[in-house]
Design a protein around this motif. Structure first.
Motif, PDB file in Angstrom:
ATOM      1  N   THR A 174       0.839  -1.195   0.000  1.00  0.00           N
ATOM      2  CA  THR A 174       0.000   0.000   0.000  1.00  0.00           C
ATOM      3  C   THR A 174       0.877   1.248   0.000  1.00  0.00           C
ATOM      4  OG1 THR A 174      -1.735  -1.154   1.241  1.00  0.00           O
ATOM      5  CG2 THR A 174      -1.816   1.247   1.227  1.00  0.00           C
ATOM      6  N   SER A 176       0.617   5.399   0.397  1.00  0.00           N
ATOM      7  CA  SER A 176      -0.250   6.499   0.824  1.00  0.00           C
ATOM      8  C   SER A 176       0.509   7.805   0.769  1.00  0.00           C
ATOM      9  CB  SER A 176      -0.786   6.249   2.237  1.00  0.00           C
ATOM     10  OG  SER A 176       0.257   6.278   3.189  1.00  0.00           O
ATOM     11  N   ARG A 178       0.064  12.043   2.004  1.00  0.00           N
ATOM     12  CA  ARG A 178      -0.705  12.964   2.832  1.00  0.00           C
ATOM     13  C   ARG A 178      -0.210  14.389   2.626  1.00  0.00           C
ATOM     14  NH1 ARG A 178       2.678  10.064   6.363  1.00  0.00           N
ATOM     15  NH2 ARG A 178       3.977  11.286   7.804  1.00  0.00           N
ATOM     16  N   THR A 735      -5.513  12.652   2.758  1.00  0.00           N
ATOM     17  CA  THR A 735      -4.699  11.447   2.630  1.00  0.00           C
ATOM     18  C   THR A 735      -5.293  10.558   1.553  1.00  0.00           C
ATOM     19  OG1 THR A 735      -4.073  11.486   4.967  1.00  0.00           O
ATOM     20  CG2 THR A 735      -3.799   9.410   3.802  1.00  0.00           C
ATOM     21  N   SER A 737      -4.568   6.746  -0.287  1.00  0.00           N
ATOM     22  CA  SER A 737      -3.794   5.516  -0.244  1.00  0.00           C
ATOM     23  C   SER A 737      -4.353   4.521  -1.248  1.00  0.00           C
ATOM     24  CB  SER A 737      -3.813   4.908   1.168  1.00  0.00           C
ATOM     25  OG  SER A 737      -5.122   4.561   1.545  1.00  0.00           O
TER      26      SER A 737
END
Length: 740
Positions: A174, A176, A178, A735, A737
């Motif tokens: 994963t 992500s 932000r 955010t 992801s």
């Protein structure tokens, strides 16, 4: 103890009134299940249920740490833990100050008196100085906070242990990203990648944080990277690699203000900060390897080794005329540090008299070496050399710890540790009539000084060493009154040496290390109860008393430089309450309340100015009365939050209140920082579309724009005790992801 139990009773009653209706409903209708008895390791070094331990220990999980927060400062989350206070000084230059049960309030930068650990690697140096800025909250899986006597088994400190554990990577790889922006020119950009790749699990988090600061001359930048790789060995164990880098390229320090300056303009910087361009540059890199290996069905082995480097340059507001003295260390402090260490633990599970027994044996060694120099601060630029020395601290420790369920409803935890800490300093800055290793610009003078070297004006060889050691036991007894109620008692002894920073300068203004400082010795006594009220409510209560001999306090504090002294004794009495519950219809609540009476138990002669001599021919000295409050420690602090989640909309938000009592700012208790209450709001939405997840949030802290003091500088010689906190501030975050 009557006073303690009386006041704590009122504290419990107050909490019951605030919470009673919600708890009653939660117990009556407990359809859901929440993790109320989290598994923790800090207390025993092996996995154990929090509820079954005779100690005060709380764990904050990743959703609390990472959701709808900036993920930069521990003050964002640690206020949820009773007995724990974090002061944000409004600048990265000084880092944050963590206090546990009234210990740590004397720290003028970073954290003192509290053991800090990140993934099993010390975030405190062997002498006890720690920096919570090393904690990476963007990848933190949980934070454990242990208070009281059982922290004695972690060596050199007084108050407790704060340990951060990096999360494991998710099952699916994963990525992500932000991005956050807010008041005072604040913006944060970060990314995280993690996942499971066969036998290898990994996560890496990196972010850049930048702010202009609430106050003038408080702009700061922080860059941090944290990574963990964990490999599953064919033998059944795991091998973990930890790496962390933190860089503060130029953090300005506005210094403290007087009460009058706070009334005039709380956003202003101290005049000295602007004249001498007070600031800090810091670069820290460290890494470690941890082997967790089962040796048999009953035996577990852990081996850890780490190493790192740290460089620091700090500009202080020391007047030029003071820097001109031959014995002055100047107004620019620099060091290059190399540190490292190792530890070995062995745990064995067996039985004794038909009761389960877990025994843990271990030892650790830590070393830190500094190449430390001082220079003239010529209004913000580095001038002539004023200090040149090599310092090292070595710490050895060994411990034995056992947990035995000796009867169906009883268990006993005991431990014993031996700790030894050695300080060595090799001075290379000598200016005497016989020897000059730091010559000045003209004959017969010393570097950075226009004063001629003579029999009465000189800088001698201040090399020296000192070793401190102690045995620190801990005992805990737990009784299961019912399957959902545990009662416990514990007692322990902690041992806290001075740090090299505290040894560095003498209150009388003379040269050389302050080797008269002795370690503080504290005995901790605690009674507590833990309740599981249905499946969705947890209640913890604790009463404690701590008696300390040779308390280390701030003697003088001026221009960013502090000196320290021992005082005869102190006593801390208090009560803690933690109440957490899930209600119906998506509501949940959390309450953390602390009462503490922290006083000096003997009168002593303290410093009222610089230089200070408190024995013989007294100078700038004043009497501190028995019964005076220890500065920087509020009598009460309360955090309460009510949150709400509505799954169909992907909404989650909350309203929280934080309040604390007034605090004295000096040993003589002549001035206080007023108490305050702050109201905070947060809320946001989450959308999921296949492997993509988007989250947006907004939070507003100090909604009512209250004026308050977020930190104090104890015993400041110029009365600049106060670091004003920020007014109403907002933060907006996004955010994104994607799971591959």
């Amino acid at each position: 103890m009557d006073e303690l139990f009386g006041r704590s009773g009122r504290l419990v009653a107050m909490a019951a009134v605030l919470w009673g209706a919600g708890v009653a409903q939660s117990v009556a209708d407990s359809a859901g299940v929440t993790e109320l008895d989290a598994v923790v390791v800090t207390a025993t070094r092996v996995e154990a249920r929090n509820f079954d331990l005779p100690v005060s220990i709380d764990a904050l999980e990743s959703d609390v740490i990472q959701d709808q927060t900036a993920r930069v400062l521990v003050s964002e989350v640690l206020k949820r833990v009773p007995g724990t206070l974090v002061t944000n000084r409004g600048t990265f230059a000084q880092e944050e100050q963590i206090m546990i049960r009234g210990f740590g309030g004397r720290s003028q930068f970073g954290t003192r008196g509290i053991k800090l650990v990140a993934d099993g690697i010390p975030a405190s140096t062997p002498d006890g100085q720690g920096g919570p800025g090393l904690f990476d909250l963007g990848s933190a899986g949980d934070i454990e906070v242990m208070r009281g006597g059982f922290s004695a088994l972690y060596g050199n400190h007084s108050g407790g242990v704060v340990q951060v554990f990096t999360e494991d990577g998710p099952v699916d790889p994963t990525l992500s990203m932000r991005l956050m922006a807010g008041s005072d020119g604040t913006w944060i950009a970060g990314s995280k990648f993690g996942g499971q790749f066969g036998d290898l699990n990994g996560v890496v988090d990196a972010y850049h944080s930048e702010t202009d600061g609430y106050r003038d001359w408080s702009a700061s930048i922080k860059d941090q990277v944290n990574a963990k790789l964990k490999y599953a060995l064919p033998s059944g164990g795991t091998l973990s690699l930890i790496a962390n880098s933190m860089n503060l390229p130029n953090s300005r320090d506005p210094l403290g203000l007087t009460a009058e300056q706070v009334r005039e303009d709380p956003r202003q910087a101290s005049e000295g900060a602007l004249i001498y361009k007070t600031r800090r540059t810091l670069d820290n890199m460290q890494g470690g390897v941890i082997l967790d290996q089962p040796v048999s069905d009953a035996d577990q082995l852990r081996v850890m080794a780490y190493s790192g480097t740290r460089s620091n340059e700090q500009f202080l507001a020391v007047p030029l005329f003071s820097q001109n003295a031959i014995t002055s260390a100047g107004g620019v402090s620099t060091y290059d540090r190399h540190f490292g260490g190792a530890s070995l633990w062995w745990s064995h599970e067996s039985s004794l008299a038909e009761g389960p027994l877990t025994l843990t044996l271990g030892g650790d060694y830590d070393r830190s070496t500094d190449d430390r120099e001082g220079y003239i601060n010529e209004y913000g630029t580095r001038g002539a050399l004023k200090r040149n020395e090599d310092n090292s601290v070595d710490s050895w420790g060994g411990f034995v710890q056992g947990s035995w369920a000796f009867a169906p409803r009883w268990s006993l935890d005991v431990g014993l540790r031996r700790t030894q800490v050695r300080f060595d300093s090799d001075d290379h800055f000598i200016c005497t009539t016989e020897q000059v290793t730091a010559p000045g610009t003209s004959a017969g003078t010393c570097s950075g000084s226009t004063v001629a070297i003579s029999e009465s004006s000189y800088n001698p060889d201040n090399s020296g060493s000192k070793t401190y050691s102690a045995w620190t036991p801990a005992f805990g007894l737990l009784f299961g009154l019912t399957p959902d109620i545990n009662l416990y008692a514990n007692v322990g002894k902690t041992f806290e040496t001075p740090t090299f920073t505290e040894l560095a300068y003498r209150p009388d203004g003379g040269s050389g290390l302050n080797l008269d400082l002795e370690p503080a010795i504290s005995w901790h006594y605690e009674l507590g109860a833990k309740f599981l009220l249905g499946d969705r409510t947890r209640l913890n209560l604790a009463l404690f008393q701590i008696d300390t001999d040779n308390e280390i306090t701030v003697a003088t504090n001026r221009g960013g430089r502090s000196t320290y002294q021992n005082v005869p004794g102190s006593r801390r009495r208090g009560a803690e309450l933690m109440l957490a519950s899930e209600f119906d219809h998506g509501f949940a609540g959390h309450l953390a309340a602390t009462y503490i009476d922290s006083v000096f138990t003997d009168s002593f002669v303290g410093c009222a100015g610089i230089p200070c001599r408190t024995t013989g021919s007294t100078l700038n000295a004043a009497t501190v009365d028995s019964g005076n409050q220890v500065p920087g420690v509020p009598e009460f602090s309360v955090f309460g939050e009510l949150s709400y989640a509505y799954a169909p909309w992907g909404f989650e938000g909350g309203v929280s209140v934080y309040g604390q009592d007034a605090v004295y700012v000096n040993d003589r208790n002549t001035e206080t920082a007023a108490g305050y209450w702050l109201l905070n709001l947060r809320g946001g939405f989450t959308q999921r579309m296949g492997g993509l997840e988007l989250s947006e949030f907004v939070r507003v802290d100090n909604v009512l724009d209250r004026d308050y003091i977020s930190g104090v500088r104890a015993n400041d010689a110029n009365g600049r005790y106060y670091a004003p906190g920020a007014g109403a501030t907002y933060l907006v975050g996004l955010t994104a992801s994607y799971a591959f």
